[in-house]
Design a protein around this motif. Structure first.
Motif, PDB file in Angstrom:
ATOM      1  N   SER A   1       3.535  -5.554  -6.722  1.00  0.00           N
ATOM      2  CA  SER A   1       2.632  -4.392  -6.715  1.00  0.00           C
ATOM      3  C   SER A   1       1.182  -4.854  -6.795  1.00  0.00           C
ATOM      4  CB  SER A   1       2.955  -3.460  -7.885  1.00  0.00           C
ATOM      5  OG  SER A   1       4.244  -2.898  -7.734  1.00  0.00           O
ATOM      6  N   ALA A   2       0.925  -5.845  -7.644  1.00  0.00           N
ATOM      7  CA  ALA A   2      -0.434  -6.382  -7.739  1.00  0.00           C
ATOM      8  C   ALA A   2      -0.870  -7.006  -6.419  1.00  0.00           C
ATOM      9  CB  ALA A   2      -0.511  -7.417  -8.862  1.00  0.00           C
ATOM     10  N   LEU A   3       0.044  -7.749  -5.788  1.00  0.00           N
ATOM     11  CA  LEU A   3      -0.308  -8.380  -4.516  1.00  0.00           C
ATOM     12  C   LEU A   3      -0.576  -7.334  -3.444  1.00  0.00           C
ATOM     13  CD1 LEU A   3      -0.676 -10.906  -2.830  1.00  0.00           C
ATOM     14  CD2 LEU A   3       1.793 -10.899  -2.374  1.00  0.00           C
ATOM     15  N   LEU A   4       0.263  -6.330  -3.365  1.00  0.00           N
ATOM     16  CA  LEU A   4       0.066  -5.280  -2.359  1.00  0.00           C
ATOM     17  C   LEU A   4      -1.317  -4.658  -2.485  1.00  0.00           C
ATOM     18  CD1 LEU A   4       1.208  -3.291  -0.182  1.00  0.00           C
ATOM     19  CD2 LEU A   4       1.933  -1.840  -2.105  1.00  0.00           C
ATOM     20  N   HIS A   5      -1.707  -4.301  -3.704  1.00  0.00           N
ATOM     21  CA  HIS A   5      -2.961  -3.567  -3.872  1.00  0.00           C
ATOM     22  C   HIS A   5      -4.185  -4.479  -3.799  1.00  0.00           C
ATOM     23  CE1 HIS A   5      -1.272   0.401  -4.534  1.00  0.00           C
ATOM     24  NE2 HIS A   5      -0.287  -0.201  -5.192  1.00  0.00           N
ATOM     25  N   LEU A   6      -4.037  -5.734  -4.214  1.00  0.00           N
ATOM     26  CA  LEU A   6      -5.159  -6.669  -4.037  1.00  0.00           C
ATOM     27  C   LEU A   6      -5.380  -6.975  -2.556  1.00  0.00           C
ATOM     28  CD1 LEU A   6      -4.547  -9.076  -7.046  1.00  0.00           C
ATOM     29  CD2 LEU A   6      -6.611  -7.714  -6.647  1.00  0.00           C
TER      30      LEU A   6
ATOM     31  N   ARG B   1      -4.590  -4.923  -0.153  1.00  0.00           N
ATOM     32  CA  ARG B   1      -5.119  -3.669   0.398  1.00  0.00           C
ATOM     33  C   ARG B   1      -6.638  -3.612   0.256  1.00  0.00           C
ATOM     34  NH1 ARG B   1      -6.510   0.879  -2.274  1.00  0.00           N
ATOM     35  NH2 ARG B   1      -5.463   0.274  -4.203  1.00  0.00           N
ATOM     36  N   LEU B   2      -7.138  -4.148  -0.843  1.00  0.00           N
ATOM     37  CA  LEU B   2      -8.578  -4.102  -1.107  1.00  0.00           C
ATOM     38  C   LEU B   2      -9.341  -5.271  -0.488  1.00  0.00           C
ATOM     39  CD1 LEU B   2      -8.330  -3.073  -4.856  1.00  0.00           C
ATOM     40  CD2 LEU B   2      -9.146  -1.624  -2.987  1.00  0.00           C
ATOM     41  N   CYS B   3      -8.666  -6.398  -0.250  1.00  0.00           N
ATOM     42  CA  CYS B   3      -9.389  -7.622   0.111  1.00  0.00           C
ATOM     43  C   CYS B   3      -9.064  -8.181   1.492  1.00  0.00           C
ATOM     44  CB  CYS B   3      -9.096  -8.718  -0.928  1.00  0.00           C
ATOM     45  SG  CYS B   3      -9.587  -8.291  -2.614  1.00  0.00           S
ATOM     46  N   TYR B   4      -7.909  -7.863   2.047  1.00  0.00           N
ATOM     47  CA  TYR B   4      -7.551  -8.466   3.333  1.00  0.00           C
ATOM     48  C   TYR B   4      -8.258  -7.712   4.461  1.00  0.00           C
ATOM     49  CZ  TYR B   4      -4.812 -10.340   7.196  1.00  0.00           C
ATOM     50  OH  TYR B   4      -4.428 -10.954   8.361  1.00  0.00           O
TER      51      TYR B   4
ATOM     52  N   GLY C   1      -7.747  -7.692   7.747  1.00  0.00           N
ATOM     53  CA  GLY C   1      -6.943  -7.245   8.884  1.00  0.00           C
ATOM     54  C   GLY C   1      -5.971  -6.146   8.500  1.00  0.00           C
ATOM     55  N   PRO C   2      -5.155  -5.703   9.444  1.00  0.00           N
ATOM     56  CA  PRO C   2      -4.156  -4.667   9.142  1.00  0.00           C
ATOM     57  C   PRO C   2      -3.066  -5.195   8.222  1.00  0.00           C
ATOM     58  CG  PRO C   2      -3.891  -5.469  11.390  1.00  0.00           C
ATOM     59  CD  PRO C   2      -5.155  -6.080  10.870  1.00  0.00           C
ATOM     60  N   LEU C   3      -2.691  -4.390   7.247  1.00  0.00           N
ATOM     61  CA  LEU C   3      -1.689  -4.773   6.249  1.00  0.00           C
ATOM     62  C   LEU C   3      -0.430  -3.944   6.452  1.00  0.00           C
ATOM     63  CD1 LEU C   3      -1.187  -6.464   3.636  1.00  0.00           C
ATOM     64  CD2 LEU C   3      -1.980  -4.461   2.354  1.00  0.00           C
ATOM     65  N   GLN C   4       0.733  -4.603   6.424  1.00  0.00           N
ATOM     66  CA  GLN C   4       2.013  -3.909   6.488  1.00  0.00           C
ATOM     67  C   GLN C   4       2.898  -4.443   5.377  1.00  0.00           C
ATOM     68  OE1 GLN C   4       3.743  -2.752  10.107  1.00  0.00           O
ATOM     69  NE2 GLN C   4       1.950  -3.175  11.377  1.00  0.00           N
ATOM     70  N   ALA C   5       3.818  -3.610   4.902  1.00  0.00           N
ATOM     71  CA  ALA C   5       4.672  -3.969   3.773  1.00  0.00           C
ATOM     72  C   ALA C   5       6.132  -4.027   4.203  1.00  0.00           C
ATOM     73  CB  ALA C   5       4.493  -2.965   2.633  1.00  0.00           C
TER      74      ALA C   5
ATOM     75  N   ASP D   1      13.741   1.917  -6.772  1.00  0.00           N
ATOM     76  CA  ASP D   1      12.744   0.912  -6.374  1.00  0.00           C
ATOM     77  C   ASP D   1      12.196   1.223  -4.990  1.00  0.00           C
ATOM     78  OD1 ASP D   1      13.189  -0.396  -8.760  1.00  0.00           O
ATOM     79  OD2 ASP D   1      14.482  -1.941  -7.893  1.00  0.00           O
ATOM     80  N   LEU D   2      13.094   1.528  -4.056  1.00  0.00           N
ATOM     81  CA  LEU D   2      12.666   1.838  -2.696  1.00  0.00           C
ATOM     82  C   LEU D   2      11.785   3.078  -2.686  1.00  0.00           C
ATOM     83  CD1 LEU D   2      12.658   1.622   0.354  1.00  0.00           C
ATOM     84  CD2 LEU D   2      14.900   2.741   0.389  1.00  0.00           C
ATOM     85  N   ALA D   3      12.172   4.103  -3.424  1.00  0.00           N
ATOM     86  CA  ALA D   3      11.380   5.335  -3.460  1.00  0.00           C
ATOM     87  C   ALA D   3       9.977   5.061  -3.994  1.00  0.00           C
ATOM     88  CB  ALA D   3      12.090   6.385  -4.314  1.00  0.00           C
ATOM     89  N   HIS D   4       9.879   4.200  -4.989  1.00  0.00           N
ATOM     90  CA  HIS D   4       8.566   3.866  -5.559  1.00  0.00           C
ATOM     91  C   HIS D   4       7.693   3.160  -4.525  1.00  0.00           C
ATOM     92  CE1 HIS D   4       5.714   2.852  -8.782  1.00  0.00           C
ATOM     93  NE2 HIS D   4       5.584   1.691  -8.143  1.00  0.00           N
ATOM     94  N   VAL D   5       8.258   2.184  -3.815  1.00  0.00           N
ATOM     95  CA  VAL D   5       7.501   1.466  -2.789  1.00  0.00           C
ATOM     96  C   VAL D   5       7.079   2.417  -1.675  1.00  0.00           C
ATOM     97  CG1 VAL D   5       7.606  -0.368  -1.061  1.00  0.00           C
ATOM     98  CG2 VAL D   5       8.606  -0.734  -3.329  1.00  0.00           C
ATOM     99  N   GLN D   6       7.984   3.297  -1.269  1.00  0.00           N
ATOM    100  CA  GLN D   6       7.650   4.265  -0.222  1.00  0.00           C
ATOM    101  C   GLN D   6       6.481   5.153  -0.643  1.00  0.00           C
ATOM    102  OE1 GLN D   6      11.595   5.980   0.124  1.00  0.00           O
ATOM    103  NE2 GLN D   6      11.936   5.007   2.127  1.00  0.00           N
ATOM    104  N   GLN D   7       6.492   5.584  -1.912  1.00  0.00           N
ATOM    105  CA  GLN D   7       5.400   6.443  -2.403  1.00  0.00           C
ATOM    106  C   GLN D   7       4.072   5.700  -2.409  1.00  0.00           C
ATOM    107  OE1 GLN D   7       3.891   6.085  -5.780  1.00  0.00           O
ATOM    108  NE2 GLN D   7       2.397   7.645  -5.116  1.00  0.00           N
ATOM    109  N   GLN D   8       4.097   4.420  -2.874  1.00  0.00           N
ATOM    110  CA  GLN D   8       2.869   3.626  -2.934  1.00  0.00           C
ATOM    111  C   GLN D   8       2.302   3.388  -1.532  1.00  0.00           C
ATOM    112  OE1 GLN D   8       1.264   1.805  -5.807  1.00  0.00           O
ATOM    113  NE2 GLN D   8       2.215   3.564  -6.787  1.00  0.00           N
ATOM    114  N   CYS D   9       3.168   3.049  -0.594  1.00  0.00           N
ATOM    115  CA  CYS D   9       2.710   2.767   0.773  1.00  0.00           C
ATOM    116  C   CYS D   9       2.220   4.039   1.464  1.00  0.00           C
ATOM    117  CB  CYS D   9       3.828   2.112   1.578  1.00  0.00           C
ATOM    118  SG  CYS D   9       4.186   0.417   1.070  1.00  0.00           S
ATOM    119  N   ALA D  10       2.915   5.144   1.254  1.00  0.00           N
ATOM    120  CA  ALA D  10       2.496   6.401   1.868  1.00  0.00           C
ATOM    121  C   ALA D  10       1.139   6.844   1.337  1.00  0.00           C
ATOM    122  CB  ALA D  10       3.555   7.474   1.608  1.00  0.00           C
ATOM    123  N   GLN D  11       0.904   6.629   0.045  1.00  0.00           N
ATOM    124  CA  GLN D  11      -0.354   7.044  -0.570  1.00  0.00           C
ATOM    125  C   GLN D  11      -1.554   6.358   0.079  1.00  0.00           C
ATOM    126  OE1 GLN D  11      -0.422   6.544  -4.829  1.00  0.00           O
ATOM    127  NE2 GLN D  11      -2.601   7.062  -5.011  1.00  0.00           N
ATOM    128  N   TYR D  12      -1.366   5.115   0.505  1.00  0.00           N
ATOM    129  CA  TYR D  12      -2.482   4.354   1.087  1.00  0.00           C
ATOM    130  C   TYR D  12      -2.291   4.076   2.581  1.00  0.00           C
ATOM    131  CZ  TYR D  12      -3.789   3.726  -3.768  1.00  0.00           C
ATOM    132  OH  TYR D  12      -4.152   3.955  -5.078  1.00  0.00           O
TER     133      TYR D  12
END
Length: 349
Positions: free
Chosen positions: A41-46, A48-51, A53-57, A71-82
């Motif tokens: 989660s930390a890597l995804l959001h860091l 998102r803020l610093c890379y 180019g286009p980011l995909q998960a 777990d999958l539902a949580h990741v889906q929510q985080q990715c959809a939000q951003y």
């Protein structure tokens, strides 16, 4: 962690990331593996803020834990939000449970590799951090008796261990960061994650190192510096390993190693035999990687070759890991062969 400290961590991450990537900025997509845990989660959001180019998960369901759907539902929510595109893979565990963890890991990396290849993404972001590096070094030191390359731990940039996806590299930008500071950063940013109960299961070697061995080392009085010091040691060993690899490239030109027939290599016997054992072994790895893509020759096969080099016979042949090594007077010939069943390690004098 207050706002100023979080901004500082983010700047450190961005600077480190920029130093790792060979070309900056990148326009190619970066695929990041996300499990829903604190590290990924930390890597995804860091990222998102610093890379730039286009980011995909990518999320892989091993079907081994009862909370996999959550777990999958949580990741889906985080990715959809951003608005981060998400790729999901599923695995059906085999009936044969032997080496189940290794099979699951291999399936996960194959899914990540195939996804990255389809996206033309040159990198897969993996959330290994400072404590992971420390645990890797301790495991290899205490349980495997690893040499320099093994004790160097995980590299921040490393090719996938799959020949068909060699153009895709694993990117580990969190290795200089501790889990404690990553957790504090997420809390300060009010980003949630999910805990993996299996991380507390002491039947797994890594968990035993994490929850028993490292705390006992902390009792020496250096506190939380133990993982940091072990990670720094791994970095020093990586630098020594890189220096030896550089020397091997120079040696390959100086001996010299030259083409033999259509698909082989040849080199003078005496200079090769007189090299220090570590350089001789690495030069052998270099030749086999050139010929058949093998990244490292097994220790038993190397010892068998060293034994043959000490023999008085001036003509012999042995086979190992897809190649034939032949001595003809004062030359060694190395050629790829089709290995027949039951012929491993065969020797002809």
């Amino acid at each position: 962690m207050d706002a100023k400290q979080r901004a500082s961590l983010q700047r450190r991450f961005a600077t480190h990331l920029q130093g790792l990537l060979p070309q900056w900025p990148l326009s190619a997509p970066l695929l990041v593996a996300v499990s829903a845990g604190v590290d990924s989660s930390a890597l995804l959001h860091l990222l998102r803020l610093c890379y730039p180019g286009p980011l995909q998960a990518a999320h892989f369901d091993h079907a081994l834990r009862p909370c996999a759907k959550q777990d999958l539902a949580h990741v889906q929510q985080q990715c959809a939000q951003y608005a981060i595109p998400l790729h999901v893979g599923h695995w059906l565990p085999p009936a044969q449970k032997a080496n189940l963890a290794a099979q699951a890991r291999q399936a996960r990396y194959r899914f990540l590799a195939q996804t990255a290849y389809g996206l033309k993404a040159p990198f897969i972001g993996i959330a290994h951090h400072q404590e992971d590096q420390a645990e890797t070094l301790l495991e290899r030191l205490l349980l495997r008796g690893a040499g320099l390359k093994g004790l160097s731990g995980m590299r921040p940039l490393a090719p996938l261990p799959m020949a068909e996806f060699a153009q895709v590299q694993l990117l580990r930008p969190l290795l200089p960061f501790s889990k404690k500071e990553l957790t504090s950063w997420l809390q300060g940013e009010q980003i949630t994650w999910r805990e993996d109960p299996s991380n507390q299961d002491l039947r797994y070697t890594r968990n035993h190192i994490r929850h028993r061995l490292l705390p006992s080392l902390n009792a020496l009085g250096v506190g939380e510096a133990i993982p940091q010091r072990l990670a720094e040691t791994a970095l020093h060993l990586q630098q020594a390993d890189a220096a030896l690899q550089w020397m091997v490239v120079q040696l390959a030109q100086q001996l010299p190693i030259e083409p033999y027939q259509e698909n082989g290599l040849q080199l003078p016997l005496q200079p090769f035999a007189e090299l220090p054992a570590e350089l001789r072994a690495r030069l052998l790895d270099h030749m086999l990687h050139t010929l058949v893509g093998i990244t490292a020759v097994g220790q038993r096969a190397k010892e068998n070759l060293w034994h043959h080099l000490s023999l008085p016979a001036k003509r012999w042949q042995m086979r190992m890991q897809g190649v034939a090594v032949t001595r003809v007077e004062q030359r060694l010939l190395v050629q790829p062969v089709l290995r027949a069943p039951g012929k491993r390690g065969e020797t002809n004098h």
